[in-house]
Design a protein around this motif. Structure first.
Motif, PDB file in Angstrom:
ATOM      1  N   ASN A  74       3.362  61.250  12.992  1.00  0.00           N
ATOM      2  CA  ASN A  74       3.903  61.801  14.233  1.00  0.00           C
ATOM      3  C   ASN A  74       4.598  60.713  15.048  1.00  0.00           C
ATOM      4  O   ASN A  74       4.106  59.590  15.158  1.00  0.00           O
ATOM      5  CB  ASN A  74       2.783  62.424  15.067  1.00  0.00           C
ATOM      6  CG  ASN A  74       2.278  63.718  14.495  1.00  0.00           C
ATOM      7  OD1 ASN A  74       2.738  64.802  14.835  1.00  0.00           O
ATOM      8  ND2 ASN A  74       1.301  63.612  13.600  1.00  0.00           N
ATOM      9  N   THR A  75       5.750  61.078  15.608  1.00  0.00           N
ATOM     10  CA  THR A  75       6.490  60.166  16.466  1.00  0.00           C
ATOM     11  C   THR A  75       6.598  60.743  17.871  1.00  0.00           C
ATOM     12  O   THR A  75       6.612  61.968  18.060  1.00  0.00           O
ATOM     13  CB  THR A  75       7.903  59.902  15.926  1.00  0.00           C
ATOM     14  OG1 THR A  75       8.620  61.146  15.840  1.00  0.00           O
ATOM     15  CG2 THR A  75       7.837  59.254  14.555  1.00  0.00           C
ATOM     16  N   ASP A  77       8.747  61.488  21.077  1.00  0.00           N
ATOM     17  CA  ASP A  77      10.178  61.725  21.240  1.00  0.00           C
ATOM     18  C   ASP A  77      10.489  62.288  22.620  1.00  0.00           C
ATOM     19  O   ASP A  77      10.974  63.412  22.762  1.00  0.00           O
ATOM     20  CB  ASP A  77      10.673  62.673  20.148  1.00  0.00           C
ATOM     21  CG  ASP A  77      12.193  62.786  20.122  1.00  0.00           C
ATOM     22  OD1 ASP A  77      12.867  61.910  20.688  1.00  0.00           O
ATOM     23  OD2 ASP A  77      12.703  63.774  19.550  1.00  0.00           O
ATOM     24  N   ASN A  80       8.004  65.510  23.290  1.00  0.00           N
ATOM     25  CA  ASN A  80       7.599  66.452  22.249  1.00  0.00           C
ATOM     26  C   ASN A  80       6.097  66.695  22.320  1.00  0.00           C
ATOM     27  O   ASN A  80       5.359  65.976  23.003  1.00  0.00           O
ATOM     28  CB  ASN A  80       8.000  65.927  20.864  1.00  0.00           C
ATOM     29  CG  ASN A  80       7.388  64.576  20.548  1.00  0.00           C
ATOM     30  OD1 ASN A  80       7.262  63.717  21.415  1.00  0.00           O
ATOM     31  ND2 ASN A  80       7.014  64.377  19.290  1.00  0.00           N
ATOM     32  N   LYS A  81       5.630  67.724  21.629  1.00  0.00           N
ATOM     33  CA  LYS A  81       4.209  68.076  21.634  1.00  0.00           C
ATOM     34  C   LYS A  81       3.529  67.546  20.372  1.00  0.00           C
ATOM     35  O   LYS A  81       4.054  67.705  19.270  1.00  0.00           O
ATOM     36  CB  LYS A  81       4.045  69.594  21.723  1.00  0.00           C
ATOM     37  CG  LYS A  81       4.609  70.195  23.003  1.00  0.00           C
ATOM     38  CD  LYS A  81       4.516  71.715  23.003  1.00  0.00           C
ATOM     39  CE  LYS A  81       5.103  72.303  24.275  1.00  0.00           C
ATOM     40  NZ  LYS A  81       5.063  73.792  24.281  1.00  0.00           N
ATOM     41  N   ILE A  82       2.384  66.918  20.553  1.00  0.00           N
ATOM     42  CA  ILE A  82       1.619  66.375  19.440  1.00  0.00           C
ATOM     43  C   ILE A  82       0.162  66.784  19.603  1.00  0.00           C
ATOM     44  O   ILE A  82      -0.381  66.739  20.711  1.00  0.00           O
ATOM     45  CB  ILE A  82       1.712  64.834  19.385  1.00  0.00           C
ATOM     46  CG1 ILE A  82       3.177  64.380  19.343  1.00  0.00           C
ATOM     47  CG2 ILE A  82       0.963  64.293  18.175  1.00  0.00           C
ATOM     48  CD1 ILE A  82       3.345  62.863  19.328  1.00  0.00           C
ATOM     49  N   TYR A 201      -1.333  71.377  29.069  1.00  0.00           N
ATOM     50  CA  TYR A 201      -0.727  70.202  28.458  1.00  0.00           C
ATOM     51  C   TYR A 201      -0.804  69.010  29.404  1.00  0.00           C
ATOM     52  O   TYR A 201      -0.562  69.126  30.605  1.00  0.00           O
ATOM     53  CB  TYR A 201       0.735  70.474  28.110  1.00  0.00           C
ATOM     54  CG  TYR A 201       0.919  71.237  26.818  1.00  0.00           C
ATOM     55  CD1 TYR A 201       0.821  70.587  25.592  1.00  0.00           C
ATOM     56  CD2 TYR A 201       1.187  72.608  26.831  1.00  0.00           C
ATOM     57  CE1 TYR A 201       0.976  71.279  24.404  1.00  0.00           C
ATOM     58  CE2 TYR A 201       1.342  73.308  25.646  1.00  0.00           C
ATOM     59  CZ  TYR A 201       1.239  72.633  24.435  1.00  0.00           C
ATOM     60  OH  TYR A 201       1.383  73.330  23.260  1.00  0.00           O
ATOM     61  N   ARG A 203       0.618  65.028  30.056  1.00  0.00           N
ATOM     62  CA  ARG A 203       1.676  64.079  29.718  1.00  0.00           C
ATOM     63  C   ARG A 203       1.035  62.714  29.444  1.00  0.00           C
ATOM     64  O   ARG A 203       0.303  62.198  30.283  1.00  0.00           O
ATOM     65  CB  ARG A 203       2.672  63.955  30.871  1.00  0.00           C
ATOM     66  CG  ARG A 203       3.459  65.221  31.172  1.00  0.00           C
ATOM     67  CD  ARG A 203       4.127  65.124  32.533  1.00  0.00           C
ATOM     68  NE  ARG A 203       3.118  65.068  33.612  1.00  0.00           N
ATOM     69  CZ  ARG A 203       3.403  64.865  34.899  1.00  0.00           C
ATOM     70  NH1 ARG A 203       4.654  64.678  35.280  1.00  0.00           N
ATOM     71  NH2 ARG A 203       2.433  64.845  35.797  1.00  0.00           N
ATOM     72  N   THR A 257       8.437  56.212  27.542  1.00  0.00           N
ATOM     73  CA  THR A 257       8.560  57.428  26.751  1.00  0.00           C
ATOM     74  C   THR A 257       7.252  58.179  26.900  1.00  0.00           C
ATOM     75  O   THR A 257       6.281  57.659  27.456  1.00  0.00           O
ATOM     76  CB  THR A 257       8.878  57.140  25.275  1.00  0.00           C
ATOM     77  OG1 THR A 257       9.210  58.373  24.607  1.00  0.00           O
ATOM     78  CG2 THR A 257       7.689  56.497  24.561  1.00  0.00           C
ATOM     79  N   PHE A 259       4.698  61.933  25.495  1.00  0.00           N
ATOM     80  CA  PHE A 259       4.512  63.155  24.713  1.00  0.00           C
ATOM     81  C   PHE A 259       3.525  64.054  25.440  1.00  0.00           C
ATOM     82  O   PHE A 259       2.827  63.633  26.376  1.00  0.00           O
ATOM     83  CB  PHE A 259       4.028  62.844  23.293  1.00  0.00           C
ATOM     84  CG  PHE A 259       2.636  62.264  23.210  1.00  0.00           C
ATOM     85  CD1 PHE A 259       1.524  63.089  22.999  1.00  0.00           C
ATOM     86  CD2 PHE A 259       2.421  60.893  23.308  1.00  0.00           C
ATOM     87  CE1 PHE A 259       0.244  62.559  22.910  1.00  0.00           C
ATOM     88  CE2 PHE A 259       1.151  60.358  23.220  1.00  0.00           C
ATOM     89  CZ  PHE A 259       0.054  61.185  23.018  1.00  0.00           C
ATOM     90  N   TYR A 260       3.482  65.314  25.014  1.00  0.00           N
ATOM     91  CA  TYR A 260       2.535  66.291  25.554  1.00  0.00           C
ATOM     92  C   TYR A 260       1.417  66.535  24.543  1.00  0.00           C
ATOM     93  O   TYR A 260       1.660  66.564  23.331  1.00  0.00           O
ATOM     94  CB  TYR A 260       3.220  67.634  25.827  1.00  0.00           C
ATOM     95  CG  TYR A 260       4.198  67.657  26.971  1.00  0.00           C
ATOM     96  CD1 TYR A 260       3.766  67.825  28.289  1.00  0.00           C
ATOM     97  CD2 TYR A 260       5.567  67.549  26.730  1.00  0.00           C
ATOM     98  CE1 TYR A 260       4.680  67.883  29.337  1.00  0.00           C
ATOM     99  CE2 TYR A 260       6.490  67.606  27.770  1.00  0.00           C
ATOM    100  CZ  TYR A 260       6.037  67.769  29.070  1.00  0.00           C
ATOM    101  OH  TYR A 260       6.942  67.822  30.104  1.00  0.00           O
TER     102      TYR A 260
END
Length: 271
Positions: A74-75, A77, A80-82, A201, A203, A257, A259-260
């Motif tokens: 997983n990256t 971005d 994006n959601k992870i 979610y 952040r 940077t 992700f959620y």
């Protein structure tokens, strides 16, 4: 930190920066056709309210941060959601210059005595609607510096965080010759993101910080202090976080940077 305490740490940090003067001649590193720009990074941070919740309104990214959780592929971005299960181990982190024009402050330049810090923070603990524990410090590594040994003034030094931390505790010239400062320290160990159920979610924001030397190249704070605790970054006040810690330690944000992530049980129950 003893070597046996860091045996499981697999983060990789690569600072790909130029040293040809006060941001003069810095090389732009392209990450494919969709390489992030200063504008695209700022836009994503504003859209998610990372600006101004975590970073000041006048924040200008000088670098992009490429974060990869290699164990799961997983990256990160820019929003994006992870899944939380995919971020249980420290990621690899690579930093790239995104512009040939820099004006963060009159004194912030890429010099030999500038150090870099990587932080991971959660402004949505316990939830975004009720951030009673925010910000929560999830990771903090400091003391990374650049090596100007390359003839073209460009530094490419991928190295495991485990090796960097071992070098800081060792007199072995082979370890100390890795190209990084021996002062690299993991001030706060990696605390895997784990949003509580029914909190929506969160952040999770990576921030790259740079030391801010004065006109004579002297850092105002020689070594950043470890936060007293993870909640509120040790300030004991809701909303306090990496921004406050950075200012108190003479650091300036130069990249970010995020992700959620959401608790999986919440998703399955539709809450």
């Amino acid at each position: 930190m003893r070597s046996n305490q860091i045996a499981g740490l697999v983060a990789v940090v690569s600072l790909e920066l130029a040293l040809a003067g006060p941001f003069d001649g810095i090389q732009q590193h392209v990450l494919g056709e969709q390489a992030p720009t200063t504008a695209s990074i700022t836009s994503a941070l504003r859209k998610a309210d990372v600006i101004p919740d975590v970073l000041d309104d006048d924040f200008k990214p000088l670098f992009s941060i490429n974060v990869t959780y290699t164990k799961t592929g997983n990256t990160v971005d820019l929003g994006n959601k992870i899944k939380p299960v995919a971020v249980s181990s420290p990621p690899d982190v690579i930093v790239h210059a995104v512009s040939n024009h820099f004006s963060a402050t009159p004194t912030l330049t890429i010099r030999r005595n500038v150090t870099y810090t990587i932080a991971l923070t959660d402004p949505d603990a316990t939830s975004r609607s009720d951030p009673a524990m925010a910000e929560m410090c999830h990771w903090l590594i400091t003391g990374m510096t650049l090596d100007d040994s390359s003839m073209d003034h460009t530094v490419r030094l991928p190295i495991s965080m485990k090796t960097m931390l071992e070098a800081s505790q060792s007199t072995d010239s082979k370890l100390q010759g890795t190209g990084h400062s021996s002062s690299v320290k993991e001030l706060m160990s990696y605390y895997p993101p784990a949003p509580p159920p029914k909190t929506g979610y969160h952040r999770y924001v990576f921030v790259l910080l740079a030391s801010n030397p004065d006109d004579n190249g002297v850092r105002t704070v020689l070594e950043p202090k470890k936060p007293k605790e993870r909640p509120h970054w040790g300030y004991g006040t809701v909303g306090k976080g990496v921004r406050d810690w950075a200012k108190d330690n003479g650091l300036i944000p130069v990249g970010a940077t995020f992700f959620y992530a959401e608790n999986e049980s919440s998703r399955r129950r539709g809450t």
